[in-house]
Design a protein around this motif. Structure first.
Motif, PDB file in Angstrom:
ATOM      1  N   VAL A 199      -2.171   4.063 -12.555  1.00 23.99           N
ATOM      2  CA  VAL A 199      -2.710   4.794 -11.403  1.00 23.99           C
ATOM      3  C   VAL A 199      -4.217   4.985 -11.560  1.00 23.99           C
ATOM      4  O   VAL A 199      -4.987   4.843 -10.605  1.00 23.99           O
ATOM      5  CB  VAL A 199      -2.000   6.161 -11.261  1.00 23.99           C
ATOM      6  CG1 VAL A 199      -2.733   7.056 -10.264  1.00 23.99           C
ATOM      7  CG2 VAL A 199      -0.554   5.961 -10.828  1.00 23.99           C
ATOM      8  N   SER A 200      -4.638   5.274 -12.789  1.00 30.19           N
ATOM      9  CA  SER A 200      -6.065   5.511 -13.041  1.00 30.19           C
ATOM     10  C   SER A 200      -6.888   4.238 -12.873  1.00 30.19           C
ATOM     11  O   SER A 200      -7.907   4.230 -12.177  1.00 30.19           O
ATOM     12  CB  SER A 200      -6.255   6.080 -14.448  1.00 30.19           C
ATOM     13  OG  SER A 200      -7.632   6.193 -14.761  1.00 30.19           O
ATOM     14  N   VAL A 201      -6.435   3.141 -13.496  1.00 36.48           N
ATOM     15  CA  VAL A 201      -7.238   1.913 -13.459  1.00 36.48           C
ATOM     16  C   VAL A 201      -7.181   1.237 -12.094  1.00 36.48           C
ATOM     17  O   VAL A 201      -8.053   0.445 -11.745  1.00 36.48           O
ATOM     18  CB  VAL A 201      -6.800   0.916 -14.553  1.00 36.48           C
ATOM     19  CG1 VAL A 201      -6.988   1.514 -15.930  1.00 36.48           C
ATOM     20  CG2 VAL A 201      -5.365   0.456 -14.352  1.00 36.48           C
ATOM     21  N   ALA A 202      -6.155   1.553 -11.286  1.00 36.68           N
ATOM     22  CA  ALA A 202      -6.083   0.974  -9.940  1.00 36.68           C
ATOM     23  C   ALA A 202      -7.243   1.434  -9.089  1.00 36.68           C
ATOM     24  O   ALA A 202      -7.702   0.712  -8.191  1.00 36.68           O
ATOM     25  CB  ALA A 202      -4.761   1.355  -9.282  1.00 36.68           C
ATOM     26  N   ASP A 203      -7.730   2.656  -9.343  1.00 33.39           N
ATOM     27  CA  ASP A 203      -8.930   3.157  -8.676  1.00 33.39           C
ATOM     28  C   ASP A 203      -8.808   3.105  -7.157  1.00 33.39           C
ATOM     29  O   ASP A 203      -9.736   2.697  -6.454  1.00 33.39           O
ATOM     30  CB  ASP A 203     -10.148   2.349  -9.138  1.00 33.39           C
ATOM     31  CG  ASP A 203     -11.455   3.115  -8.980  1.00 33.39           C
ATOM     32  OD1 ASP A 203     -11.401   4.356  -8.935  1.00 33.39           O
ATOM     33  OD2 ASP A 203     -12.515   2.467  -8.893  1.00 33.39           O
ATOM     34  N   GLY A 204      -7.635   3.483  -6.649  1.00 34.39           N
ATOM     35  CA  GLY A 204      -7.445   3.551  -5.206  1.00 34.39           C
ATOM     36  C   GLY A 204      -7.099   2.246  -4.533  1.00 34.39           C
ATOM     37  O   GLY A 204      -7.035   2.170  -3.307  1.00 34.39           O
ATOM     38  N   ASP A 205      -6.842   1.198  -5.311  1.00 35.30           N
ATOM     39  CA  ASP A 205      -6.588  -0.148  -4.780  1.00 35.30           C
ATOM     40  C   ASP A 205      -5.139  -0.537  -5.096  1.00 35.30           C
ATOM     41  O   ASP A 205      -4.798  -0.828  -6.252  1.00 35.30           O
ATOM     42  CB  ASP A 205      -7.566  -1.126  -5.430  1.00 35.30           C
ATOM     43  CG  ASP A 205      -7.468  -2.533  -4.883  1.00 35.30           C
ATOM     44  OD1 ASP A 205      -6.393  -2.924  -4.390  1.00 35.30           O
ATOM     45  OD2 ASP A 205      -8.467  -3.272  -4.965  1.00 35.30           O
ATOM     46  N   ALA A 206      -4.275  -0.549  -4.078  1.00 32.33           N
ATOM     47  CA  ALA A 206      -2.863  -0.868  -4.291  1.00 32.33           C
ATOM     48  C   ALA A 206      -2.681  -2.303  -4.762  1.00 32.33           C
ATOM     49  O   ALA A 206      -1.817  -2.593  -5.595  1.00 32.33           O
ATOM     50  CB  ALA A 206      -2.079  -0.632  -3.002  1.00 32.33           C
ATOM     51  N   ARG A 207      -3.465  -3.223  -4.227  1.00 31.01           N
ATOM     52  CA  ARG A 207      -3.339  -4.629  -4.638  1.00 31.01           C
ATOM     53  C   ARG A 207      -3.657  -4.778  -6.121  1.00 31.01           C
ATOM     54  O   ARG A 207      -2.982  -5.507  -6.855  1.00 31.01           O
ATOM     55  CB  ARG A 207      -4.274  -5.504  -3.808  1.00 31.01           C
ATOM     56  CG  ARG A 207      -4.089  -7.003  -4.102  1.00 31.01           C
ATOM     57  CD  ARG A 207      -5.123  -7.861  -3.393  1.00 31.01           C
ATOM     58  NE  ARG A 207      -5.082  -7.662  -1.954  1.00 31.01           N
ATOM     59  CZ  ARG A 207      -6.036  -7.065  -1.249  1.00 31.01           C
ATOM     60  NH1 ARG A 207      -7.103  -6.581  -1.876  1.00 31.01           N
ATOM     61  NH2 ARG A 207      -5.942  -6.935   0.046  1.00 31.01           N
ATOM     62  N   ARG A 208      -4.675  -4.076  -6.580  1.00 32.49           N
ATOM     63  CA  ARG A 208      -5.025  -4.142  -7.998  1.00 32.49           C
ATOM     64  C   ARG A 208      -3.885  -3.605  -8.853  1.00 32.49           C
ATOM     65  O   ARG A 208      -3.529  -4.202  -9.878  1.00 32.49           O
ATOM     66  CB  ARG A 208      -6.300  -3.339  -8.260  1.00 32.49           C
ATOM     67  CG  ARG A 208      -6.689  -3.260  -9.726  1.00 32.49           C
ATOM     68  CD  ARG A 208      -7.869  -2.344  -9.945  1.00 32.49           C
ATOM     69  NE  ARG A 208      -9.093  -2.876  -9.364  1.00 32.49           N
ATOM     70  CZ  ARG A 208     -10.267  -2.276  -9.433  1.00 32.49           C
ATOM     71  NH1 ARG A 208     -10.378  -1.116 -10.036  1.00 32.49           N
ATOM     72  NH2 ARG A 208     -11.332  -2.813  -8.887  1.00 32.49           N
ATOM     73  N   ALA A 209      -3.300  -2.497  -8.432  1.00 33.50           N
ATOM     74  CA  ALA A 209      -2.200  -1.910  -9.193  1.00 33.50           C
ATOM     75  C   ALA A 209      -1.034  -2.884  -9.308  1.00 33.50           C
ATOM     76  O   ALA A 209      -0.463  -3.079 -10.393  1.00 33.50           O
ATOM     77  CB  ALA A 209      -1.744  -0.612  -8.524  1.00 33.50           C
ATOM     78  N   LEU A 210      -0.659  -3.520  -8.199  1.00 31.45           N
ATOM     79  CA  LEU A 210       0.482  -4.440  -8.202  1.00 31.45           C
ATOM     80  C   LEU A 210       0.177  -5.713  -8.977  1.00 31.45           C
ATOM     81  O   LEU A 210       1.058  -6.272  -9.651  1.00 31.45           O
ATOM     82  CB  LEU A 210       0.892  -4.761  -6.767  1.00 31.45           C
ATOM     83  CG  LEU A 210       1.461  -3.574  -5.978  1.00 31.45           C
ATOM     84  CD1 LEU A 210       1.709  -3.968  -4.528  1.00 31.45           C
ATOM     85  CD2 LEU A 210       2.737  -3.055  -6.624  1.00 31.45           C
ATOM     86  N   ASN A 211      -1.062  -6.190  -8.910  1.00 32.43           N
ATOM     87  CA  ASN A 211      -1.433  -7.383  -9.672  1.00 32.43           C
ATOM     88  C   ASN A 211      -1.349  -7.126 -11.176  1.00 32.43           C
ATOM     89  O   ASN A 211      -0.841  -7.954 -11.949  1.00 32.43           O
ATOM     90  CB  ASN A 211      -2.840  -7.836  -9.296  1.00 32.43           C
ATOM     91  CG  ASN A 211      -2.897  -8.481  -7.924  1.00 32.43           C
ATOM     92  OD1 ASN A 211      -1.865  -8.856  -7.363  1.00 32.43           O
ATOM     93  ND2 ASN A 211      -4.084  -8.597  -7.364  1.00 32.43           N
ATOM     94  N   ILE A 212      -1.879  -5.979 -11.614  1.00 30.42           N
ATOM     95  CA  ILE A 212      -1.807  -5.637 -13.033  1.00 30.42           C
ATOM     96  C   ILE A 212      -0.352  -5.467 -13.467  1.00 30.42           C
ATOM     97  O   ILE A 212       0.059  -5.941 -14.532  1.00 30.42           O
ATOM     98  CB  ILE A 212      -2.603  -4.341 -13.308  1.00 30.42           C
ATOM     99  CG1 ILE A 212      -4.105  -4.587 -13.075  1.00 30.42           C
ATOM    100  CG2 ILE A 212      -2.368  -3.848 -14.733  1.00 30.42           C
ATOM    101  CD1 ILE A 212      -4.945  -3.323 -13.181  1.00 30.42           C
ATOM    102  N   LEU A 213       0.432  -4.820 -12.627  1.00 27.03           N
ATOM    103  CA  LEU A 213       1.847  -4.610 -12.929  1.00 27.03           C
ATOM    104  C   LEU A 213       2.575  -5.943 -13.086  1.00 27.03           C
ATOM    105  O   LEU A 213       3.372  -6.137 -14.016  1.00 27.03           O
ATOM    106  CB  LEU A 213       2.481  -3.782 -11.809  1.00 27.03           C
ATOM    107  CG  LEU A 213       3.927  -3.338 -12.012  1.00 27.03           C
ATOM    108  CD1 LEU A 213       4.029  -2.363 -13.185  1.00 27.03           C
ATOM    109  CD2 LEU A 213       4.464  -2.691 -10.738  1.00 27.03           C
ATOM    110  N   GLU A 214       2.286  -6.882 -12.207  1.00 27.52           N
ATOM    111  CA  GLU A 214       2.958  -8.179 -12.261  1.00 27.52           C
ATOM    112  C   GLU A 214       2.560  -8.953 -13.510  1.00 27.52           C
ATOM    113  O   GLU A 214       3.398  -9.614 -14.150  1.00 27.52           O
ATOM    114  CB  GLU A 214       2.633  -8.981 -11.007  1.00 27.52           C
ATOM    115  CG  GLU A 214       3.413 -10.292 -10.937  1.00 27.52           C
ATOM    116  CD  GLU A 214       3.240 -10.989  -9.597  1.00 27.52           C
ATOM    117  OE1 GLU A 214       4.170 -11.697  -9.178  1.00 27.52           O
ATOM    118  OE2 GLU A 214       2.158 -10.840  -8.975  1.00 27.52           O
ATOM    119  N   ILE A 215       1.292  -8.905 -13.876  1.00 27.49           N
ATOM    120  CA  ILE A 215       0.846  -9.599 -15.093  1.00 27.49           C
ATOM    121  C   ILE A 215       1.562  -9.026 -16.312  1.00 27.49           C
ATOM    122  O   ILE A 215       2.027  -9.763 -17.200  1.00 27.49           O
ATOM    123  CB  ILE A 215      -0.679  -9.477 -15.246  1.00 27.49           C
ATOM    124  CG1 ILE A 215      -1.392 -10.252 -14.135  1.00 27.49           C
ATOM    125  CG2 ILE A 215      -1.129  -9.997 -16.608  1.00 27.49           C
ATOM    126  CD1 ILE A 215      -2.887 -10.018 -14.080  1.00 27.49           C
TER     127      ILE A 215
END
Length: 454
Positions: A199-215
Motif C-alpha cells: 500500500v505504501s509503495v503503490a503511492d496512490g497508483d492501483a496499477r503499480r500495486a497490481l503490477n508489483i503484486l503480480e511480479i
C-alpha cells in the motif's frame, strides 16, 4: 465481476484483468462518483458528454472511459496520442461516422495522453465533437489549462481525479487476491506486513500495486499448495520502484512549489519533508540547490544576508561531494532558510524597478553623474557638480540625487522591521531625513543669496 477485454492473447496483466466493469467496484474518486454526484448520475443514466479526465497514473481514467461507453451502450474506441497521428485520428472519425450512419450508435473515443497531440491534431476533433460524431474522453496526467487548446477545453468538461488513498489500494489488492475469475489462479496469500508495505509503495497508483503484486506471485513456486508473498519478497521487488514524481510535469512543480512555500512560511519540518521527498523520487540535487539560492534572495534577502551564503555553500558542497553526502548540506540549508527572518523587500524592489524601466522612456543620466575622462567631456560639464561622498560628513552627501531627474524622490527598497533589515530601515530613515533637511535648506537659500529672517 470484471471486464473481459477483447484480445486473442490469452495472457493479460493482472491490472488489466482486474479492471472493474461495474461502478460499484470502482475504488476512489468519491468526489466525482459518490451517489448523487453529477458524473455518476450521467454514467448510470447513459448520458454522454465530452470530457477530459485529468489525474495521476493508475487512478482509473481508462476504466472510467469504458464505463461511460458501456453505460450509454455506445461503441468504444481508443487511441493513444503517443502512438497515433493524423492517420489514426481520421480512421477513428471514419469508424465513428460509419457507426452513426449504419447503426445509429454513438461512439466514445478515448484518447490516452491527449496532451501529447499538437494544436493541429487537437483541433481536428473539434467539428466532430460539435456535430456529435464522437464523444471525446481525453486522459491526461498534465494540467489541461497548460497543455490543451482553449478551443478543445471549451467543448469538454474537465474532471480532476485524485491519487487513491491507502484504503483504496488495500481494497484493490484484497479483491485481486480473492477474485478467482480475474485475479490469481491458485491460492496466493499476502502477509499483513507485506500488504501494508505494498500500500505504501503503490503511492496512490492501483496499477503499480497490481503490477508489483503480480511480479511477486510469479516469483513463487507455482507447484506450492499455498503461494505466500512475504514482506521480504515484496521489498526485493519494490526496492527500485520510485515514488510518483514526473520531472517537468505537474507533480514536479507542485512539490517544488510546496518546498518553496514551506521555507517562506518558516516551517522547517515541512520544508525538510518536501526536500527529502523530491530527493527520494530522483530529483537532481543541483536543481534543488539552485532553487534554494533563489529562495534566499526572494524570501529572506537582507533580513539575513547569511542565508544566501549558506545556500551557495550548500550548492558548492553538493557539486564537490555529490550524492548522498552532499544532500545533508541541502537539508542544513533548507532548515536555515526556513527559520531565518523573512523579507521580500529586495524581491519587491527589483520588480518595481523593472516595471518602471519597462514602462518609462530611457531617461538621461544627470550631468553631475556622467563620466568625464576627456577634456571635451569636462568642457560639457560632465561630472562638474558631483559631490564625492567620502569628502562629506559621515561619508554621506546629503541632498545629492543619483536618479534621473524625473525619478528623484523614488523609493523602491522598503526594508522590513525583521532581522538585519530593521537596522537597515533605521539607517535609511536617518539618511532620508538628512536628504529632506538638505532639500529644505536649499529651498530657503537660493544660490548666490544669504538667508535672512526679514
Amino acid at each position: 465481476m470484471s471486464e473481459s477485454l477483447l484480445s486473442e492473447d490469452p495472457y493479460q496483466p493482472l491490472a488489466a484483468r482486474m479492471r472493474p466493469a461495474n461502478i460499484e467496484y470502482f475504488y476512489g474518486q468519491e468526489h466525482l462518483l459518490a451517489p448523487g454526484k453529477p458524473l455518476r448520475e450521467a454514467i448510470v443514466a447513459g448520458h454522454l458528454h465530452s470530457m477530459i479526465l485529468w489525474g495521476p497514473p493508475g487512478v482509473g481514467k481508462t476504466t472510467l472511459a469504458r464505463m461511460i461507453a458501456r453505460g450509454a451502450d455506445a461503441r468504444y474506441e481508443n487511441i493513444s496520442a503517443v502512438l497515433s497521428g493524423v492517420k489514426e485520428i481520421r480512421g477513428a472519425i471514419a469508424s465513428a461516422q460509419q457507426e452513426r450512419e449504419s447503426r445509429h450508435r454513438k461512439t466514445v473515443l478515448f484518447v490516452d495522453e491527449v496532451h501529447r497531440f499538437n494544436k493541429a491534431q487537437q483541433d481536428a476533433f473539434l467539428p466532430f465533437i460539435e456535430d456529435g460524431t464522437i464523444f471525446l474522453v481525453g486522459a491526461t496526467t498534465e494540467n489541461p489549462s497548460f497543455e490543451l487548446n482553449n478551443a478543445l477545453l471549451s467543448r469538454c468538461r474537465v474532471y480532476a481525479l485524485r491519487p487513491l488513498t491507502g484504503e483504496h489500494i488495500r481494497q484493490v489488492v484484497v479483491r485481486a487476491l480473492g477474485d478467482g475469475e480475474s485475479g490469481f489462479r491458485g491460492n496466493v496469500l499476502l502477509d499483513d506486513e507485506a500488504l501494508e508495505l505494498l500500500v505504501s509503495v503503490a503511492d496512490g497508483d492501483a496499477r503499480r500495486a497490481l503490477n508489483i503484486l503480480e511480479i511477486c506471485a510469479d516469483l513463487i513456486d507455482e507447484t506450492a499448495a499455498t503461494r505466500r508473498i512475504t514482506k521480504a519478497l515484496l521489498q526485493q521487488v519494490a526496492v527500485a520502484d520510485p515514488r510518483r514524481f514526473d520531472k517537468g510535469g505537474d507533480y514536479f512543480y507542485d512539490q517544488i512549489s510546496a518546498l518553496h512555500k514551506a521555507v517562506r512560511g518558516s516551517s522547517p519540518d515541512a520544508a525538510l519533508y518536501w526536500l527529502v521527498r523530491m530527493l527520494d523520487a530522483g530529483c537532481e540535487p543541483l536543481y534543488l540547490a539552485r532553487r534554494l539560492v533563489r529562495m534566499a534572495s526572494e524570501d529572506i534577502g537582507n533580513a539575513d544576508p547569511r542565508a544566501l551564503s549558506v545556500a551557495l555553500d550548500a550548492w558548492n558542497v553538493q557539486e564537490r561531494l555529490g550524492s548522498p553526502e552532499g544532500e545533508l548540506t541541502l537539508a542544513q540549508a533548507v532548515i536555515y532558510l526556513a527559520v531565518a527572518p523573512k523579507s521580500n523587500a529586495v524581491y519587491s524592489a527589483y520588480n518595481a524597478a523593472r516595471k518602471d524601466i519597462q514602462n518609462m522612456p530611457s531617461l538621461e543620466v544627470p550631468l553631475h553623474l556622467r563620466n568625464a575622462p576627456t577634456k571635451l567631456m569636462q568642457e560639457m560639464d560632465n561630472g562638474k557638480t558631483y559631490r564625492y561622498a567620502h569628502d562629506e560628513p559621515g561619508a554621506f552627501a546629503a541632498g545629492e540625487n543619483y536618479f534621473p531627474e524625473a525619478l528623484q524622490d523614488k523609493h523602491y527598497y522598503q526594508p522590513t522591521e525583521r532581522g538585519l533589515e530593521a537596522k537597515i530601515s533605521e539607517k535609511l530613515s536617518r539618511l532620508r531625513q538628512l536628504n529632506r533637511d538638505s532639500s529644505q535648506q536649499r529651498y530657503r537659500t537660493k544660490p548666490g543669496e544669504t538667508s535672512c529672517n526679514g
